[in-house]
Design a protein around this motif. Structure first.
Motif, PDB file in Angstrom:
ATOM      1  N   VAL A 136      22.779 -75.896 -19.777  1.00  0.00           N
ATOM      2  CA  VAL A 136      24.048 -75.871 -20.500  1.00  0.00           C
ATOM      3  C   VAL A 136      24.240 -77.189 -21.242  1.00  0.00           C
ATOM      4  O   VAL A 136      24.111 -78.265 -20.644  1.00  0.00           O
ATOM      5  CB  VAL A 136      25.232 -75.642 -19.545  1.00  0.00           C
ATOM      6  CG1 VAL A 136      26.554 -75.661 -20.313  1.00  0.00           C
ATOM      7  CG2 VAL A 136      25.076 -74.320 -18.803  1.00  0.00           C
ATOM      8  N   ALA A 138      26.477 -79.818 -22.254  1.00  0.00           N
ATOM      9  CA  ALA A 138      27.792 -80.214 -21.744  1.00  0.00           C
ATOM     10  C   ALA A 138      28.787 -80.544 -22.847  1.00  0.00           C
ATOM     11  O   ALA A 138      29.993 -80.613 -22.597  1.00  0.00           O
ATOM     12  CB  ALA A 138      27.648 -81.414 -20.807  1.00  0.00           C
ATOM     13  N   PHE A 203      29.177 -78.913 -12.650  1.00  0.00           N
ATOM     14  CA  PHE A 203      29.540 -79.064 -14.054  1.00  0.00           C
ATOM     15  C   PHE A 203      30.635 -80.127 -14.169  1.00  0.00           C
ATOM     16  O   PHE A 203      31.717 -79.962 -13.606  1.00  0.00           O
ATOM     17  CB  PHE A 203      30.041 -77.738 -14.628  1.00  0.00           C
ATOM     18  CG  PHE A 203      29.039 -76.618 -14.501  1.00  0.00           C
ATOM     19  CD1 PHE A 203      27.905 -76.595 -15.304  1.00  0.00           C
ATOM     20  CD2 PHE A 203      29.222 -75.598 -13.580  1.00  0.00           C
ATOM     21  CE1 PHE A 203      26.973 -75.573 -15.192  1.00  0.00           C
ATOM     22  CE2 PHE A 203      28.301 -74.572 -13.464  1.00  0.00           C
ATOM     23  CZ  PHE A 203      27.173 -74.553 -14.267  1.00  0.00           C
ATOM     24  N   ASP A 204      30.343 -81.189 -14.877  1.00  0.00           N
ATOM     25  CA  ASP A 204      31.311 -82.271 -15.042  1.00  0.00           C
ATOM     26  C   ASP A 204      32.530 -81.748 -15.812  1.00  0.00           C
ATOM     27  O   ASP A 204      32.414 -81.377 -16.984  1.00  0.00           O
ATOM     28  CB  ASP A 204      30.667 -83.430 -15.808  1.00  0.00           C
ATOM     29  CG  ASP A 204      31.552 -84.667 -15.862  1.00  0.00           C
ATOM     30  OD1 ASP A 204      32.769 -84.537 -15.628  1.00  0.00           O
ATOM     31  OD2 ASP A 204      31.019 -85.749 -16.154  1.00  0.00           O
ATOM     32  N   ASN A 210      31.584 -77.734 -20.738  1.00  0.00           N
ATOM     33  CA  ASN A 210      31.523 -77.119 -19.413  1.00  0.00           C
ATOM     34  C   ASN A 210      32.731 -76.252 -19.104  1.00  0.00           C
ATOM     35  O   ASN A 210      32.767 -75.591 -18.058  1.00  0.00           O
ATOM     36  CB  ASN A 210      31.394 -78.200 -18.333  1.00  0.00           C
ATOM     37  CG  ASN A 210      30.013 -78.830 -18.309  1.00  0.00           C
ATOM     38  OD1 ASN A 210      29.039 -78.204 -18.700  1.00  0.00           O
ATOM     39  ND2 ASN A 210      29.939 -80.067 -17.845  1.00  0.00           N
ATOM     40  N   GLN A 219      34.092 -74.229 -10.009  1.00  0.00           N
ATOM     41  CA  GLN A 219      33.037 -75.229  -9.899  1.00  0.00           C
ATOM     42  C   GLN A 219      31.922 -74.760  -8.970  1.00  0.00           C
ATOM     43  O   GLN A 219      32.148 -74.039  -7.993  1.00  0.00           O
ATOM     44  CB  GLN A 219      33.626 -76.537  -9.348  1.00  0.00           C
ATOM     45  CG  GLN A 219      32.655 -77.691  -9.220  1.00  0.00           C
ATOM     46  CD  GLN A 219      32.065 -78.127 -10.541  1.00  0.00           C
ATOM     47  OE1 GLN A 219      31.043 -77.597 -10.974  1.00  0.00           O
ATOM     48  NE2 GLN A 219      32.722 -79.103 -11.188  1.00  0.00           N
TER      49      GLN A 219
END
Length: 298
Positions: A136, A138, A203-204, A210, A219
């Motif tokens: 992904v 981000a 994921f931040d 995200n 999350q």
């Protein structure tokens, strides 16, 4: 989560359920459906130990049924706890061994999680369906190819085959997390030189790209890596921040979580797959979410 830390009303409910002959699975299932998180399974186990059912109660392994329990508004995002003295864990036909545990970050290595034939079946089911693995972005939220991840992979929907359903049920029993919180089972293949450089599985939330993946299932909170093959050379799972390397062993499973009960992300969970130097590496990964993950995405 400790039994002694629970609200008195919930402690009494557990004791009453056990006295009434409810099984561990029934009690845990009722709590999960009421909104509690997987860590509640540890408290249930403690309650069964300190308040065992009466001798004249129905068998705790055979009694079924449902129960009503108090709801919980702010569930924890924790898993069943393990320690070096846990010993063997019975998961149906599999007798799983705890090989080692680390508390910070939370890491557990299990031996004998999968039988040899299960590993081989997953590999053969996947071999003709592999596509290049993606990550992904981000910043933009798109799934894209990157040189940091050079494996091939495929996935299976939850319960897609009897074998997949059985493995997912085993994961739920081992970790105390409902299978509805799991992403599709990922099968990954690493030929010679393939790797996945150190990264985080969570994921931040500060990264704009995200937000879309976080909107589905919340999350990521934990990862279970199941090793489907031995590797002739290389291919270790590495945690560079703590100097840990785990060499793949067919049938073993490596679990790690990376979010506290208060939602704090654990950046010590940085990990990667080192390059395969000889032979090939096959793994199955199950990523677990804080909330239910839909079986079929829109």
């Amino acid at each position: 989560m400790e039994f002694a830390e629970l609200e008195p009303e919930l402690q009494q409910w557990m004791r009453s359920a056990i006295k009434g002959g409810q099984s561990r699975a029934t009690v845990v299932d009722a709590l999960l459906k009421a909104g509690y998180q997987p860590a509640i399974a540890n408290a249930v186990e403690q309650c069964f130990h300190t308040h065992p059912p009466a001798d004249d109660s129905p068998s705790t392994d055979a009694k079924g049924g449902t129960a009503t329990v108090l709801s919980r508004q702010n569930p924890d995002t924790c898993f069943r706890t393990f320690n070096a003295g846990t010993g063997k864990i019975s998961l149906g036909a599999q007798q799983v061994d705890v090989r080692f545990t680390i508390k910070q970050p939370n890491i557990v290595l299990f031996a004998n999680f999968l039988a040899d034939w299960e590993c081989e079946a997953l590999v053969e089911m996947s071999r003709s369906h592999l596509t290049p693995s993606r990550v992904v972005n981000a910043q933009h939220g798109e799934f894209e190819l990157k040189s940091t991840r050079t494996s091939g992979g495929t996935h299976f929907a939850r319960g897609e085959t009897p074998l997949i359903a059985d493995i997912e049920a085993r994961i739920a029993r081992l970790l105390g997390v409902p299978d509805t919180h799991g992403e599709p089972l990922q099968i990954l293949h690493y030929p010679v030189s393939a790797e996945y450089r150190p990264h985080y599985d969570f994921f931040d939330p500060e990264k704009p790209g995200n937000q879309e993946v976080l909107a589905t299932g919340g999350q990521r909170i934990g990862t279970l890596i199941m090793y489907l093959s031995d590797v002739e050379s290389g291919g270790a799972t590495v945690f560079p921040n703590i100097g840990l390397e785990v060499q793949p062993q067919k049938g073993a499973a490596l679990f790690f979580s990376y979010i506290s009960e208060h939602g704090k992300l654990d950046f010590q969970s940085l990990h990667g797959g080192s390059p395969v130097l000889a032979g090939e590496k096959w793994i199955a990964s199950k990523w677990l979410r804080a909330s239910e993950y839909p079986m079929y995405l829109p």
